[in-house]
Design a protein around this motif. Structure first.
Motif, PDB file in Angstrom:
ATOM      1  N   ARG A 148      -1.529  -2.374 -18.134  1.00  0.00           N
ATOM      2  CA  ARG A 148      -1.760  -3.742 -17.655  1.00  0.00           C
ATOM      3  C   ARG A 148      -1.936  -3.753 -16.148  1.00  0.00           C
ATOM      4  O   ARG A 148      -1.222  -3.041 -15.425  1.00  0.00           O
ATOM      5  N   THR A 149      -2.882  -4.553 -15.685  1.00  0.00           N
ATOM      6  CA  THR A 149      -3.038  -4.785 -14.245  1.00  0.00           C
ATOM      7  C   THR A 149      -3.024  -6.274 -13.919  1.00  0.00           C
ATOM      8  O   THR A 149      -3.114  -6.638 -12.750  1.00  0.00           O
ATOM      9  N   GLN A 150      -2.916  -7.139 -14.933  1.00  0.00           N
ATOM     10  CA  GLN A 150      -2.890  -8.578 -14.686  1.00  0.00           C
ATOM     11  C   GLN A 150      -1.726  -8.926 -13.774  1.00  0.00           C
ATOM     12  O   GLN A 150      -0.582  -8.530 -14.024  1.00  0.00           O
ATOM     13  N   GLY A 151      -2.003  -9.638 -12.698  1.00  0.00           N
ATOM     14  CA  GLY A 151      -0.982  -9.974 -11.723  1.00  0.00           C
ATOM     15  C   GLY A 151      -1.098  -9.153 -10.452  1.00  0.00           C
ATOM     16  O   GLY A 151      -0.415  -9.430  -9.470  1.00  0.00           O
ATOM     17  N   ILE A 152      -1.966  -8.157 -10.473  1.00  0.00           N
ATOM     18  CA  ILE A 152      -2.221  -7.360  -9.272  1.00  0.00           C
ATOM     19  C   ILE A 152      -3.514  -7.843  -8.643  1.00  0.00           C
ATOM     20  O   ILE A 152      -4.599  -7.679  -9.211  1.00  0.00           O
ATOM     21  N   GLY A 153      -3.395  -8.466  -7.482  1.00  0.00           N
ATOM     22  CA  GLY A 153      -4.575  -9.006  -6.812  1.00  0.00           C
ATOM     23  C   GLY A 153      -4.843  -8.374  -5.470  1.00  0.00           C
ATOM     24  O   GLY A 153      -5.791  -8.741  -4.785  1.00  0.00           O
ATOM     25  N   ALA A 154      -4.001  -7.402  -5.093  1.00  0.00           N
ATOM     26  CA  ALA A 154      -4.135  -6.812  -3.769  1.00  0.00           C
ATOM     27  C   ALA A 154      -5.405  -5.992  -3.623  1.00  0.00           C
ATOM     28  O   ALA A 154      -5.949  -5.863  -2.532  1.00  0.00           O
ATOM     29  N   SER A 155      -5.879  -5.413  -4.723  1.00  0.00           N
ATOM     30  CA  SER A 155      -7.112  -4.633  -4.705  1.00  0.00           C
ATOM     31  C   SER A 155      -7.615  -4.528  -6.138  1.00  0.00           C
ATOM     32  O   SER A 155      -6.871  -4.808  -7.080  1.00  0.00           O
ATOM     33  N   PRO A 156      -8.874  -4.133  -6.341  1.00  0.00           N
ATOM     34  CA  PRO A 156      -9.293  -3.827  -7.702  1.00  0.00           C
ATOM     35  C   PRO A 156      -8.351  -2.789  -8.296  1.00  0.00           C
ATOM     36  O   PRO A 156      -7.903  -1.872  -7.593  1.00  0.00           O
ATOM     37  N   ALA A 157      -8.025  -2.922  -9.576  1.00  0.00           N
ATOM     38  CA  ALA A 157      -7.052  -2.026 -10.190  1.00  0.00           C
ATOM     39  C   ALA A 157      -7.490  -1.645 -11.591  1.00  0.00           C
ATOM     40  O   ALA A 157      -8.098  -2.454 -12.300  1.00  0.00           O
ATOM     41  N   LYS A 181       3.239  13.686   4.014  1.00  0.00           N
ATOM     42  CA  LYS A 181       1.858  14.106   3.804  1.00  0.00           C
ATOM     43  C   LYS A 181       0.905  12.962   3.449  1.00  0.00           C
ATOM     44  O   LYS A 181      -0.309  13.107   3.583  1.00  0.00           O
ATOM     45  N   ALA A 182       1.434  11.842   2.984  1.00  0.00           N
ATOM     46  CA  ALA A 182       0.584  10.734   2.539  1.00  0.00           C
ATOM     47  C   ALA A 182      -0.207  10.137   3.706  1.00  0.00           C
ATOM     48  O   ALA A 182       0.281  10.049   4.836  1.00  0.00           O
ATOM     49  N   LEU A 183      -1.421   9.716   3.416  1.00  0.00           N
ATOM     50  CA  LEU A 183      -2.201   8.962   4.396  1.00  0.00           C
ATOM     51  C   LEU A 183      -1.630   7.560   4.554  1.00  0.00           C
ATOM     52  O   LEU A 183      -1.705   6.961   5.628  1.00  0.00           O
ATOM     53  N   ALA A 184      -1.073   7.040   3.453  1.00  0.00           N
ATOM     54  CA  ALA A 184      -0.410   5.730   3.478  1.00  0.00           C
ATOM     55  C   ALA A 184       0.504   5.647   2.262  1.00  0.00           C
ATOM     56  O   ALA A 184       0.220   6.229   1.221  1.00  0.00           O
ATOM     57  N   TRP A 185       1.610   4.956   2.424  1.00  0.00           N
ATOM     58  CA  TRP A 185       2.490   4.695   1.292  1.00  0.00           C
ATOM     59  C   TRP A 185       3.204   3.375   1.519  1.00  0.00           C
ATOM     60  O   TRP A 185       3.412   2.944   2.657  1.00  0.00           O
ATOM     61  N   GLY A 186       3.525   2.710   0.427  1.00  0.00           N
ATOM     62  CA  GLY A 186       4.253   1.449   0.505  1.00  0.00           C
ATOM     63  C   GLY A 186       5.238   1.352  -0.647  1.00  0.00           C
ATOM     64  O   GLY A 186       4.939   1.780  -1.762  1.00  0.00           O
ATOM     65  N   VAL A 187       6.413   0.826  -0.364  1.00  0.00           N
ATOM     66  CA  VAL A 187       7.439   0.591  -1.384  1.00  0.00           C
ATOM     67  C   VAL A 187       7.832  -0.877  -1.308  1.00  0.00           C
ATOM     68  O   VAL A 187       8.021  -1.422  -0.211  1.00  0.00           O
ATOM     69  N   ALA A 191       3.177   2.501  -3.911  1.00  0.00           N
ATOM     70  CA  ALA A 191       1.745   2.806  -3.875  1.00  0.00           C
ATOM     71  C   ALA A 191       1.549   3.939  -2.869  1.00  0.00           C
ATOM     72  O   ALA A 191       2.163   3.930  -1.800  1.00  0.00           O
ATOM     73  N   VAL A 192       0.716   4.910  -3.230  1.00  0.00           N
ATOM     74  CA  VAL A 192       0.549   6.098  -2.394  1.00  0.00           C
ATOM     75  C   VAL A 192      -0.924   6.484  -2.314  1.00  0.00           C
ATOM     76  O   VAL A 192      -1.623   6.510  -3.332  1.00  0.00           O
ATOM     77  N   ALA A 237       3.587  -3.586  -3.212  1.00  0.00           N
ATOM     78  CA  ALA A 237       3.505  -2.215  -2.709  1.00  0.00           C
ATOM     79  C   ALA A 237       2.091  -1.884  -2.247  1.00  0.00           C
ATOM     80  O   ALA A 237       1.901  -1.242  -1.197  1.00  0.00           O
ATOM     81  N   ILE A 238       1.086  -2.328  -3.002  1.00  0.00           N
ATOM     82  CA  ILE A 238      -0.304  -2.089  -2.610  1.00  0.00           C
ATOM     83  C   ILE A 238      -0.617  -2.799  -1.305  1.00  0.00           C
ATOM     84  O   ILE A 238      -1.273  -2.251  -0.413  1.00  0.00           O
ATOM     85  N   ARG A 239      -0.135  -4.026  -1.168  1.00  0.00           N
ATOM     86  CA  ARG A 239      -0.376  -4.797   0.058  1.00  0.00           C
ATOM     87  C   ARG A 239       0.313  -4.172   1.269  1.00  0.00           C
ATOM     88  O   ARG A 239      -0.088  -4.420   2.420  1.00  0.00           O
ATOM     89  N   ALA A 240       1.340  -3.362   1.033  1.00  0.00           N
ATOM     90  CA  ALA A 240       2.070  -2.725   2.135  1.00  0.00           C
ATOM     91  C   ALA A 240       1.351  -1.504   2.690  1.00  0.00           C
ATOM     92  O   ALA A 240       1.754  -0.963   3.728  1.00  0.00           O
ATOM     93  N   LEU A 241       0.289  -1.045   2.017  1.00  0.00           N
ATOM     94  CA  LEU A 241      -0.433   0.144   2.469  1.00  0.00           C
ATOM     95  C   LEU A 241      -1.203  -0.132   3.760  1.00  0.00           C
ATOM     96  O   LEU A 241      -1.848  -1.162   3.901  1.00  0.00           O
ATOM     97  N   SER A 242      -1.139   0.826   4.658  1.00  0.00           N
ATOM     98  CA  SER A 242      -1.933   0.748   5.885  1.00  0.00           C
ATOM     99  C   SER A 242      -2.327   2.175   6.281  1.00  0.00           C
ATOM    100  O   SER A 242      -1.462   2.951   6.679  1.00  0.00           O
TER     101      SER A 242
END
Length: 206
Positions: A121-130, A74-80, A41-42, A104-109
């Motif tokens: 598909r976004t089913q199963g992603i609950g870290a943020s609206p998707a 350059k990213a403001l935030a990234w997560g792997v 997520a970037v 990965a989304i939950r790892a963003l800060s």
């Protein structure tokens, strides 16, 4: 704006709806017989131009690696993040992909208040609206950036795994179902890094 066809059009549309922090999300490694599935997520600065940024599948390994470092700088935030072989076997690859992307989304800060997810598909992603963006790695600069982080991170992992299981040559095929990989599977049988459910129909009769 991003180079070529990777304009900030999609991000602009959602920004106009009030979303302040939008990330792009993609994964790599859904098809291999071995190794985890990786997701990234970037969040890039809005409107940033990164020369040559594109879908990771359209880039050479050398170009991906150069962009990999540039994106992280350059990213403001990234997560792997990953979902491992046991999780792939337990939940199936589709659900494991969603699990890795959610991680990965939950790892963003800082965090994102909207995720643009490559695919349908976004089913199963609950870290943020998707929201789904079909072919997003060729449309959104942030999804393209995520595709590169996920792909390069996974390739680097598979090179490290090759040192643990040198007989399988993971550094060559990265776990994908190549002729060489099947030949080595017939010779040595599967190792703990192989996805058992992926081998059910293809090993050893492939």
């Amino acid at each position: 704006m991003a180079e070529g066809n990777l304009l900030w059009t999609i991000e602009s549309e959602y920004s106009a709806q009030g979303y302040r922090s939008i990330c792009g999300v993609d994964e790599a490694g859904a098809g291999p017989l071995a190794g985890p599935v990786f997701a990234a997520a970037v969040i890039l600065p809005f409107g940033l131009t990164i020369p040559g940024l594109n879908d990771s599948k359209k880039l050479t390994a050398k170009h991906r690696e150069a962009l990999f470092h540039m994106i992280k700088e350059k990213a403001l935030a990234w997560g792997v993040a990953t979902a491992g072989e046991a999780e792939i076997d337990r939940y199936n690859i589709l659900n494991a992909r969603m699990l890795a992307m959610d991680r990965a989304i939950r790892a963003l800060s800082p965090s994102a208040d909207l995720a643009l997810v490559d695919g349908n598909r976004t089913q199963g992603i609950g870290a943020s609206p998707a929201v789904c963006v079909v072919g997003g790695d060729g449309k959104s600069p942030q999804i393209a950036a995520a595709s590169i982080l996920a792909k390069v991170s996974r390739d680097l992992y598979m090179v490290e795994l090759a040192a643990v299981y040198p007989e399988y040559r993971f550094d060559k095929h990265k776990g994908y179902p190549t002729k060489l990989h099947y030949e080595l599977l017939r010779k040595y049988g599967p190792c703990p890094a192989h996805r058992k459910t992926f081998l059910h129909d293809t090993y050893p009769n492939e």
